[in-house]
Design an enzyme around this catalytic site. Structure first.
Site, PDB file in Angstrom:
ATOM      1  N   GLU A  10       0.851  -1.188   0.000  1.00  0.00           N
ATOM      2  CA  GLU A  10       0.000   0.000   0.000  1.00  0.00           C
ATOM      3  C   GLU A  10       0.886   1.236   0.000  1.00  0.00           C
ATOM      4  O   GLU A  10       2.109   1.153   0.034  1.00  0.00           O
ATOM      5  CB  GLU A  10      -0.949  -0.014   1.197  1.00  0.00           C
ATOM      6  CG  GLU A  10      -1.988  -1.130   1.122  1.00  0.00           C
ATOM      7  CD  GLU A  10      -3.024  -1.052   2.220  1.00  0.00           C
ATOM      8  OE1 GLU A  10      -3.026  -0.057   2.973  1.00  0.00           O
ATOM      9  OE2 GLU A  10      -3.835  -1.978   2.327  1.00  0.00           O
ATOM     10  N   HIS A  30      -8.418  10.524   3.898  1.00  0.00           N
ATOM     11  CA  HIS A  30      -8.109   9.456   2.954  1.00  0.00           C
ATOM     12  C   HIS A  30      -8.317   9.964   1.540  1.00  0.00           C
ATOM     13  O   HIS A  30      -9.352  10.584   1.238  1.00  0.00           O
ATOM     14  CB  HIS A  30      -8.996   8.237   3.219  1.00  0.00           C
ATOM     15  CG  HIS A  30      -8.475   6.987   2.582  1.00  0.00           C
ATOM     16  ND1 HIS A  30      -8.526   6.771   1.224  1.00  0.00           N
ATOM     17  CD2 HIS A  30      -7.877   5.892   3.112  1.00  0.00           C
ATOM     18  CE1 HIS A  30      -7.991   5.600   0.950  1.00  0.00           C
ATOM     19  NE2 HIS A  30      -7.581   5.048   2.074  1.00  0.00           N
ATOM     20  N   ARG A  51      -0.220   8.897   2.066  1.00  0.00           N
ATOM     21  CA  ARG A  51      -1.578   9.405   1.893  1.00  0.00           C
ATOM     22  C   ARG A  51      -1.665  10.923   1.880  1.00  0.00           C
ATOM     23  O   ARG A  51      -2.479  11.505   1.155  1.00  0.00           O
ATOM     24  CB  ARG A  51      -2.479   8.839   2.994  1.00  0.00           C
ATOM     25  CG  ARG A  51      -2.797   7.379   2.782  1.00  0.00           C
ATOM     26  CD  ARG A  51      -3.641   6.834   3.903  1.00  0.00           C
ATOM     27  NE  ARG A  51      -3.975   5.430   3.627  1.00  0.00           N
ATOM     28  CZ  ARG A  51      -4.596   4.637   4.489  1.00  0.00           C
ATOM     29  NH1 ARG A  51      -4.944   5.103   5.673  1.00  0.00           N
ATOM     30  NH2 ARG A  51      -4.874   3.386   4.179  1.00  0.00           N
ATOM     31  N   HIS A  81     -10.568  10.425   7.617  1.00  0.00           N
ATOM     32  CA  HIS A  81     -10.442   8.973   7.739  1.00  0.00           C
ATOM     33  C   HIS A  81      -9.812   8.523   9.041  1.00  0.00           C
ATOM     34  O   HIS A  81     -10.284   7.577   9.671  1.00  0.00           O
ATOM     35  CB  HIS A  81      -9.609   8.446   6.570  1.00  0.00           C
ATOM     36  CG  HIS A  81      -9.377   6.969   6.596  1.00  0.00           C
ATOM     37  ND1 HIS A  81     -10.401   6.054   6.626  1.00  0.00           N
ATOM     38  CD2 HIS A  81      -8.224   6.242   6.607  1.00  0.00           C
ATOM     39  CE1 HIS A  81      -9.900   4.820   6.641  1.00  0.00           C
ATOM     40  NE2 HIS A  81      -8.593   4.917   6.658  1.00  0.00           N
ATOM     41  N   ARG A  83      -0.121   8.921   9.194  1.00  0.00           N
ATOM     42  CA  ARG A  83      -0.038   7.471   9.394  1.00  0.00           C
ATOM     43  C   ARG A  83       0.322   6.749   8.098  1.00  0.00           C
ATOM     44  O   ARG A  83      -0.276   6.992   7.054  1.00  0.00           O
ATOM     45  CB  ARG A  83      -1.382   6.945   9.906  1.00  0.00           C
ATOM     46  CG  ARG A  83      -1.453   5.431   9.994  1.00  0.00           C
ATOM     47  CD  ARG A  83      -2.772   4.982  10.564  1.00  0.00           C
ATOM     48  NE  ARG A  83      -3.904   5.241   9.703  1.00  0.00           N
ATOM     49  CZ  ARG A  83      -4.424   4.365   8.838  1.00  0.00           C
ATOM     50  NH1 ARG A  83      -3.883   3.175   8.696  1.00  0.00           N
ATOM     51  NH2 ARG A  83      -5.463   4.681   8.117  1.00  0.00           N
TER      52      ARG A  83
END
Length: 566
Positions: free
Chosen positions: A128, A258, A307, A368, A403
């Site tokens: 990811e 997100h 992100r 998110h 994160r």
């Protein structure tokens, strides 16, 4: 001066229970803490706001990250996490996460969690955003959180007859109880919580659970905003309760939006459908409304950049094109591969007449995850003796300003394990002792439930995706203008506009979290990670390589301090 009340307006407790530790929340962090504590202290009480299977964990799609492949290493996982955190991670906390993480995931498998595997029986690992290796384990394709929750709830159900553990469902925790203050006037050690059992719970109304250790595992703050991927329970209850009790909170301004949340129009409210980063991990692209890929020139990892990078690029591209969304293109992956790997996402998209295999899917950033929270050390201890925080509600230093994808489930798992063992040791040695609660001085607060949509609009327009000094100042004024004593009659004898009850308590928490979020976002005058300031668009390491911490003083003032990061 920004002021916050020290307790919620609520009836006096009508019943009392006692335990050695009370765990608040039933996601991966809360369930792990309760299961670890059950065999180590005489009596544990687990409180959850809805049912055991509710909460944010069950919605986690992508997976859980750990260096489980022989070709990978904790050191590589550490490097990727530090890069994603944009200079504000605590390297010691990250080292704990990545070195203990693989063992904790294997223990999760031993507890019955069934992850997807390759034909040879090894765990199937994917990649990811922000990861330079395939290290994300997943279950049911894109239903990892649901499977982890199922396994842990099954473990807890197997010991429900144990007299050493009690579970109270449908219970909203109101306040953290504290003992007599010290000479400095600050609250004394934690000695339990007050809670309200809603309808179907095993006890009625407002009660108190007295315990020398309280573990907050209450999840995030998504309902502070007009739209979020978080469930409706995510009203910041634990963060607000810790703040009222006098604990320090940190990195509150770092809210992860997100990048790829299903866009259904500007007026949509509530919990939105997340399109997992794992879709981009499998090779999907992001294009603007004119069909152009725009991330290839922004970051070497393109769509798999961290992100915050992807979210900012989307916001900027929407501004350039005048659109309110971009498009996710997974059509080249093939229908069989998509339906096998992403059945949950596919089902949710089908509800809106969309198919990843054939359609360009409209997406835009939405709230998110909260990278900040209650400041803790490496075993989950907050700055308030006896109060612990684990999972999303905690600020362990693992995430820094942003994160890394799929580190959240791992953080909850690793630090809940550590907190439980620390509590057990301190209960056994007498370092944590029962104490009698005293009422904290100062006013109590209650915001009318009807004000929630107003608070959410203020938070979305102020400390939302794109922030500025003017917008934050306007938000601060608007929040200060919301009445926080709605349970009291106004001058002239008119009746109160609200009574102490669930909607009002939740809205009060939402208001207090929005207040501290706005204050800390105004303080940090730079752009970093999940904090994007249009008036300070650059990262400023010379002045802002610090954690901004906020604490409520005994007289109610919200004070901030800057803590340098090593």
């Amino acid at each position: 001066m920004t002021a916050l009340a020290g307790r919620l307006a609520a009836p006096a407790p009508g019943w009392t229970a006692r335990a050695d530790a009370v765990v608040v929340g039933s996601g991966i962090a809360g369930l792990t803490a309760a299961l670890e504590l059950r065999t180590r202290v005489p009596r544990v009480l687990l409180v959850t706001k809805d049912r055991l299977v509710s909460g944010s964990t069950v919605w986690a799609q992508g997976g859980i990250a750990a260096a489980l492949d022989p070709a990978d290493s904790p050191e590589a996982h550490l490097r990727d996490t530090l890069v994603a955190g944009v200079g504000l991670c605590d390297p010691r906390a990250v080292e704990v996460l990545v070195t203990e993480g693989p063992a904790r995931v294997r223990e999760l498998v031993a507890r019955g969690a069934v992850f997807d595997t390759e034909p040879d029986g090894t765990l199937s690992l994917t990649r990811e955003g922000g990861h330079h290796a395939d290290r994300v384990a997943h279950a049911g394709g894109d239903a990892t959180g649901a499977e982890i929750s199922r396994a842990l709830v099954a473990q807890l159900a197997a010991v429900r007859a144990d007299p050493g553990i009690e579970v109270i469902e449908h219970a909203l925790v109101l306040d953290v109880l504290t003992a007599a203050p010290g000479r400095d006037g600050r609250p004394g050690p934690v000695c339990g919580v007050t809670l309200h059992v809603i309808g179907e719970g095993s006890r009625d109304g407002v009660g108190a659970v007295l315990a020398p250790a309280v573990v907050l595992a209450t999840g995030g703050i998504g309902q502070v905003f007009r739209s979020s991927t978080n469930p409706v329970q995510a009203t910041g209850d634990g963060l607000a309760a810790a703040l009222r009790a006098g604990a320090a909170v940190g990195d509150v301004e770092f809210v992860q939006f997100h990048p790829t949340v299903l866009w259904l129009g500007a007026g949509v409210k509530g919990q939105l459908a997340l399109i997992s980063e794992a879709v981009r991990g499998e090779g999907a692209h992001l294009v603007d409304v004119d069909g152009h890929r725009f991330l290839t020139g922004v970051h070497p990892l393109a769509e798999l950049a961290p992100r915050d990078v992807v979210a900012k690029a989307i916001v900027r591209q929407m501004a350039r094109t005048g659109a309110d969304h971009v498009l996710l293109d997974a059509r080249h992956l093939g229908a069989d591969r998509i339906r096998r790997r992403f059945p949950t996402i596919g089902a949710r998209l089908a509800e809106h007449g969309l198919d990843l295999a054939t359609d360009l899917v409209p997406v835009a950033p939405a709230q998110h995850y909260h990278s900040g929270g209650v400041v803790t050390d490496l075993v989950g201890r907050s700055t308030l003796p006896g109060l612990y925080a684990v999972g999303e509600v905690a600020c362990t230093g693992v995430h820094g300003a942003n994160r890394l994808a799929s580190n959240s489930l791992l953080e909850g798992l690793v630090f809940a394990h550590r907190a439980a063992h620390d509590i057990a040791h301190r209960v056994e040695t007498g370092a944590l002792r029962p104490a009698e609660p005293v009422e904290r001085p100062g006013p109590e607060a209650l915001v009318a439930g009807a004000a929630r949509s107003r608070v959410q609009r203020i938070a979305t327009d102020g400390p939302g995706v794109l922030r500025s000094a003017a917008g934050l100042a306007a938000a601060e004024r608007a929040l200060a203008g919301i009445r926080t004593d709605a349970h009291r009659a106004v001058e002239g004898g008119e009746r109160p506009v609200a009574d102490p009850q669930v909607a009002e308590w939740e809205t009060t928490n939402v208001h207090q979290v929005a207040t501290v979020l706005t204050a800390t976002a105004a303080t940090r005058r730079e752009t970093r990670g999940g904090h994007l300031r249009s008036d300070h668009p650059d990262r400023d390491d010379a002045r802002w390589l610090v954690r901004v911490e906020a604490t409520r003083t005994p007289d109610g003032e919200l004070v901030q301090r800057r803590v340098p990061q090593d």
